[in-house]
Design a protein around this motif. Structure first.
Motif, PDB file in Angstrom:
ATOM      1  N   TRP A   8      -7.097 -21.592 -34.533  1.00 16.47           N
ATOM      2  CA  TRP A   8      -6.464 -20.928 -35.679  1.00 16.47           C
ATOM      3  C   TRP A   8      -6.175 -19.477 -35.295  1.00 16.47           C
ATOM      4  CZ3 TRP A   8      -6.739 -22.574 -41.216  1.00 16.47           C
ATOM      5  CH2 TRP A   8      -6.932 -23.949 -41.344  1.00 16.47           C
ATOM      6  N   LEU A   9      -4.910 -19.196 -35.028  1.00 12.85           N
ATOM      7  CA  LEU A   9      -4.505 -17.888 -34.541  1.00 12.85           C
ATOM      8  C   LEU A   9      -3.226 -17.437 -35.240  1.00 12.85           C
ATOM      9  CD1 LEU A   9      -5.157 -18.574 -30.732  1.00 12.85           C
ATOM     10  CD2 LEU A   9      -6.482 -17.031 -32.210  1.00 12.85           C
ATOM     11  N   PRO A  10      -3.036 -16.122 -35.373  1.00  7.41           N
ATOM     12  CA  PRO A  10      -3.735 -15.042 -34.659  1.00  7.41           C
ATOM     13  C   PRO A  10      -4.936 -14.436 -35.388  1.00  7.41           C
ATOM     14  CG  PRO A  10      -1.814 -14.158 -35.764  1.00  7.41           C
ATOM     15  CD  PRO A  10      -1.816 -15.635 -36.047  1.00  7.41           C
ATOM     16  N   TYR A  11      -5.306 -14.960 -36.572  1.00  6.78           N
ATOM     17  CA  TYR A  11      -6.293 -14.244 -37.382  1.00  6.78           C
ATOM     18  C   TYR A  11      -7.691 -14.873 -37.354  1.00  6.78           C
ATOM     19  CZ  TYR A  11      -1.978 -12.188 -39.095  1.00  6.78           C
ATOM     20  OH  TYR A  11      -0.759 -11.573 -39.155  1.00  6.78           O
ATOM     21  N   GLY A  23     -14.676 -18.885 -38.475  1.00  9.19           N
ATOM     22  CA  GLY A  23     -13.854 -17.692 -38.571  1.00  9.19           C
ATOM     23  C   GLY A  23     -13.660 -17.238 -40.002  1.00  9.19           C
ATOM     24  N   GLN A  24     -13.529 -18.194 -40.928  1.00 13.26           N
ATOM     25  CA  GLN A  24     -13.347 -17.820 -42.324  1.00 13.26           C
ATOM     26  C   GLN A  24     -14.564 -17.091 -42.873  1.00 13.26           C
ATOM     27  OE1 GLN A  24     -12.451 -21.037 -45.049  1.00 13.26           O
ATOM     28  NE2 GLN A  24     -11.487 -19.633 -46.488  1.00 13.26           N
ATOM     29  N   MET A  25     -15.748 -17.482 -42.450  1.00 12.00           N
ATOM     30  CA  MET A  25     -16.960 -16.793 -42.906  1.00 12.00           C
ATOM     31  C   MET A  25     -17.007 -15.371 -42.355  1.00 12.00           C
ATOM     32  SD  MET A  25     -18.691 -18.826 -44.933  1.00 12.00           S
ATOM     33  CE  MET A  25     -20.481 -18.630 -44.854  1.00 12.00           C
ATOM     34  N   PRO A  32      -0.760 -16.309 -43.223  1.00  9.93           N
ATOM     35  CA  PRO A  32      -1.154 -17.642 -42.746  1.00  9.93           C
ATOM     36  C   PRO A  32      -1.209 -17.709 -41.222  1.00  9.93           C
ATOM     37  CG  PRO A  32       0.434 -17.831 -44.531  1.00  9.93           C
ATOM     38  CD  PRO A  32       0.373 -16.375 -44.173  1.00  9.93           C
ATOM     39  N   ASP A  33      -2.217 -18.402 -40.740  1.00 11.94           N
ATOM     40  CA  ASP A  33      -2.320 -18.697 -39.315  1.00 11.94           C
ATOM     41  C   ASP A  33      -1.395 -19.844 -38.949  1.00 11.94           C
ATOM     42  OD1 ASP A  33      -4.248 -17.082 -37.912  1.00 11.94           O
ATOM     43  OD2 ASP A  33      -5.827 -18.022 -39.083  1.00 11.94           O
ATOM     44  N   ASP A  34      -1.206 -20.043 -37.666  1.00 12.87           N
ATOM     45  CA  ASP A  34      -0.748 -21.314 -37.125  1.00 12.87           C
ATOM     46  C   ASP A  34      -1.925 -21.946 -36.404  1.00 12.87           C
ATOM     47  OD1 ASP A  34       1.895 -21.025 -37.992  1.00 12.87           O
ATOM     48  OD2 ASP A  34       2.503 -20.002 -36.151  1.00 12.87           O
TER      49      ASP A  34
END
Length: 302
Positions: free
Chosen positions: A95-98, A163-165, A234-236
């Protein structure tokens, strides 16, 4: 182990192979040799069902063209360390770039982005739509309708390494001054179970959630507005490999570069898992139901 397969060039789609020797047929009917190369592959995934079903779909496709594939299910950090040290060949759930930014920044010198698997996937805080007055993360901050007391000031999260956490801890909670709230660590499955239980009793709940996810097929949900954009755009979802993967297993690399899937299709497989299938069964069912997509992914390879 190294194998070679002969592939028909895919430039000529009209099915007319009778004029291969005629002038002007050009490169559309030439044959190219592509090595399978190393045929024993390690593909990584975490335990989130969206990534699991897509990983098993990629596994089945790779096996279709002659590879032996082992799926390594770990947490997100171990996926990236495995790619960096070469014990994992490829993943299809970056899940990028974020969301996975910290992992990418740490290991990018040993990794290669291959292609986009799914476009514009979202992260957010989610509530059931019957919570009509809670529409923004700011409503949590402002304790609208005493939502804090109703939920005992708890937001139901997922596993701590996700990553969301990290975004919740580093961006969302401080950005919106949610210091009265506790982010409860659990797992993807436990979060989904808590959401299902709350909805069955029409109780309030706030969870960390993302698209694609089967719960959006099952329930009427809404992602809370994020006016400060703390979750980011939004990620890709990308496929990422260790360096050298293309040279070592070129046909596998080509297949992965052609592998892409919509959020809706992923959610349909996830729903089958929720209904009792294991991820590989759900992926096989999807392949059986979508032969045209399979042909597209394998174009020029089988």
């Amino acid at each position: 182990m190294t194998l070679t397969i002969v592939l028909a060039a895919c430039g000529n789609s009209n099915g007319n192979n009778e004029n291969n020797d005629t002038e002007g047929s050009g490169d559309n009917n030439t044959n190219d040799e592509i090595d399978l190369g190393q045929t024993e592959l390690q593909i990584g995934t975490d335990d989130y069902v969206s990534n699991l079903v897509n990983t098993y779909l990629a596994k089945l496709l790779l096996e279709e063209i002659g590879y032996t594939v082992e799926v390594n299910q770990t947490d997100v950090g171990v996926q990236y360390t495995g790619l960096a040290d070469g014990t994992t060949d490829v993943i299809v759930g970056a899940w990028l770039p974020y969301t996975h930014a910290s992992y990418w920044e740490e290991y990018q010198d040993d990794l290669e982005q291959i292609s986009t698997v799914t476009e514009e996937v979202e992260l957010g805080l989610v509530v059931p739509s019957y919570m009509e007055d809670i529409n923004s993360i700011e409503d949590l901050r402002d304790n609208k309708n005493d939502i804090g007391e109703q939920l005992e000031w708890e937001i139901t999260g997922i596993s701590p390494g996700a990553g969301q956490m990290q975004l919740m801890e580093n961006e969302v909670i401080p950005g919106y001054d949610l210091n009265d709230w506790t982010l409860v660590e659990s797992s993807g499955a436990a979060m989904s179970a808590s959401l299902s239980d709350a909805i069955s009793n029409e109780e309030p709940i706030v969870v960390t959630l993302w698209t694609p996810h089967w719960t959006f097929n099952e329930f009427d949900l809404k992602i809370l507005d994020d006016p400060q954009n703390r979750f980011g755009d939004p990620d890709d979802i990308l496929s990422v490999s260790r360096t050298g993967f293309q040279e070592d297993s070129p046909a596998a690399y080509q297949l992965i570069s052609q592998f892409n899937i919509t959020k809706e299709d992923t959610q349909n497989m996830m729903f089958d898992v929720q209904e009792g299938m294991d991820p590989e069964e759900a992926a096989q069912k999807f392949m059986d139901d979508n032969p045209d997509l399979v042909e597209e992914w394998l174009e020029g390879i089988n």
